[in-house]
Design an enzyme around this catalytic site. Structure first.
Site: not given
Ligand code: NAD
Ligand code: UGA
Length: 454
Positions: A10, A86, A220-222, A272-273
């Site tokens: 991917g 994956v 990612n959270a930040f 993703c975020f």
């Protein structure tokens, strides 16, 4: 010669392995996937994903030391190192519905590896996973009854789409988590030595497994938190006459804050975020930390509010009705330089206008008509009329408004005089990405609005 297998062809598996193959011609890299259509596309002239510079890199190594295949089992058997890339989407069923990561694909990969492996292997988690996933992998892998032994490493990927190749060639850091045992340390060193072929050693960080797995979710959270923070202030700017770009510039000059990731927008999209913050929230709830969970939930809440706020502003500005009005949408991908539409804010905005009976005409330089229609299928319902145009000028013809939803560079070069002259009056532009020059647009005659601009 080390043989590498990557499971999952991917947005991560493809570019990551293409760069490893390019940087280390002595390695053999085979990317496998169950999706035969995707593998066929990787072997063709039209790759399944659009990413600047990717085609050239794939073309240079493909058939030499880079291969794409559907033969999952044999590639696993022959490999020394197996990267698992994956998908780990948000669960849409059962326990943890709408929050927890669906780890079924990663688990099924572990089962196949356990079933077919005969020699010792290093298994590398590339996918973004809930912290402690390596524990599950180890347990499944030890069920192997051919005497094979495994070392599990966590090596999360930090590339962003649209800049994947430069992110992979020159990353801020590479993170490798592993066991503190002699075998674990040896496995960490084997992987670090591969990256060290083109990445300075001081950028290769090694940690324990859980720190590595958790760091990916937290990173990612930040990043997402910064976008929600600036977007919350964009609403206040619109009320007060402050300008969001000026505020972002002023605060970003403080080196403790920094200038990146302060671009106000209609909200973050991408695969993703949201998924990773929801996963973080679920983990906090699981570990009985409701205050922490609620804190991070606000980042997603603000993002949803921003998308909704934008759609409402359009309807309100167009005299409180968009029914039967032609609205041109420029950009459908979740950001520029990608054909990825997963969680794109454009999907929510288009759906809400369709719900209001607007006629939505979409143009995106890289997203296909099929993909756009598939994304909107759910929202089209009884009210909707959606059209996909391959020319931005045709899309704008006779429209009441243009919405700029992806910050494609080429939108800046469009002839807005020509566009304005082909539209209904009054003609509106809503720039959800602050890509265009609002003052210039107004001077032509448009009524132009940008996020955080009054
Ligand atoms: P993707 O959906 O584009 O690719 C995943 C691929 O895995 C699919 O082609 C699917 O067919 C394949 N697959 C699933 N189960 C399989 C199996 N059992 N055997 C063989 N193939 C199988 O996903 P992606 O965007 O590449 O993301 C992969 C992971 O990397 C996710 O965990 C994501 O959170 C993480 N990640 C993504 C990005 C990004 O920019 N997209 C960046 C960093 C990390
Ligand atoms: C993001 C992270 O940047 C990567 O480090 C991470 O590896 C990846 O997620 C992942 O785990 O999948 P990506 O989603 O590809 O990468 O792209 P970003 O550049 O982060 O943009 C995400 C969204 O935020 C886009 O919709 C973008 O338009 C938006 N954004 C970004 C803003 O609205 N404002 C900004 O200032 C920056």
């Amino acid at each position: 010669m080390i043989k590498i297998c990557c499971i999952g062809a991917g947005y991560v598996g493809g570019p990551t392995m293409a760069v490893i193959a390019q940087k280390m011609p002595a390695l053999t890299v085979t990317i496998v996937d169950l999706n035969a259509e995707r593998i066929a596309a990787w072997n063709s002239e039209v790759l399944p994903i659009y990413e600047p510079g990717l085609y050239e890199i794939v073309k240079a190594s493909r058939g030499k030391n880079l291969f794409f295949s559907t033969d999952v089992k044999n590639t696993i058997i022959e490999a020394d190192i197996i990267f698992v890339a994956v998908n780990t989407p948000t669960k849409n069923y059962g326990i943890g519905l709408g929050k927890a990561a669906d780890t079924r694909y990663i688990e099924s990969v572990a089962r196949i590896i356990a079933e077919v492996s005969t020699g010792n292997k290093i298994i590398v988690e590339k996918s973004t996973v809930p912290v402690k996933t390596a524990e599950t992998l180890k347990e499944i892998l030890t069920s192997n009854n051919h005497g094979a032994e495994f070392q599990v490493l966590s090596n999360p990927e930090f590339l962003a789409e649209g800049t994947a190749i430069q992110d992979l060639i020159n990353p801020d850091r590479v993170l490798i988590g592993g066991d503190p045992t002699p075998e674990g340390k040896k496995a960490i060193e084997t992987l670090a030595a591969i990256y060290a072929h083109w990445i300075p050693r001081e950028k290769i960080l090694t940690t324990n497994l859980w720190s590595s797995e958790l760091s990916k979710l937290v990173a990612n959270a930040f990043l997402a938190q910064r976008i929600s923070s600036i977007n919350s202030i964009s609403a206040l700017c619109e009320k007060t006459g402050a300008d969001i770009d000026e505020v972002a510039n002023a605060i970003g000059k403080d080196t403790r804050i920094g200038s990146k990731f302060l671009k106000a927008s209609i909200g973050f999209g991408g695969s993703c975020f949201q998924k990773d913050i929801l996963n973080l929230i679920y983990l906090c709830e699981y570990y009985a930390l409701p205050e922490v969970a609620r804190y991070w939930a606000k980042v997603v809440e603000m993002n949803n509010w921003q998308k909704q706020r934008f759609s409402h502003q359009i309807v309100r500005t167009l005299f409180s009705t968009v029914a039967n009005k032609r609205i041109a949408v420029y950009g459908f991908a979740f950001k520029k330089d990608t054909n990825d539409t997963r969680e794109s804010a454009a999907i929510d905005v288009c759906r809400s206008l369709i719900e209001e009976c607007a006629e939505v005409v979409i143009y995106d330089p890289k997203v296909t008509q099929f993909q756009i229609m598939e994304c909107l299928a759910q929202g089209i319902g009884k009210n909707g009329r959606v059209q996909v145009e391959s020319c931005p000028y045709h899309a704008a013809l006779q429209s009441h408004a243009i919405l700029v939803l992806t910050e494609w560079e080429q939108f800046k070069a469009l002839d807005f005089n020509r566009i304005y002259n082909s539209m209904q009056r009054p003609a509106f532009v809503f720039d959800g990405r602050n890509t265009l020059n609002i003052t210039e647009l107004c001077s032509i005659g448009f009524r132009a609005f940008g996020i955080g601009k009054s």
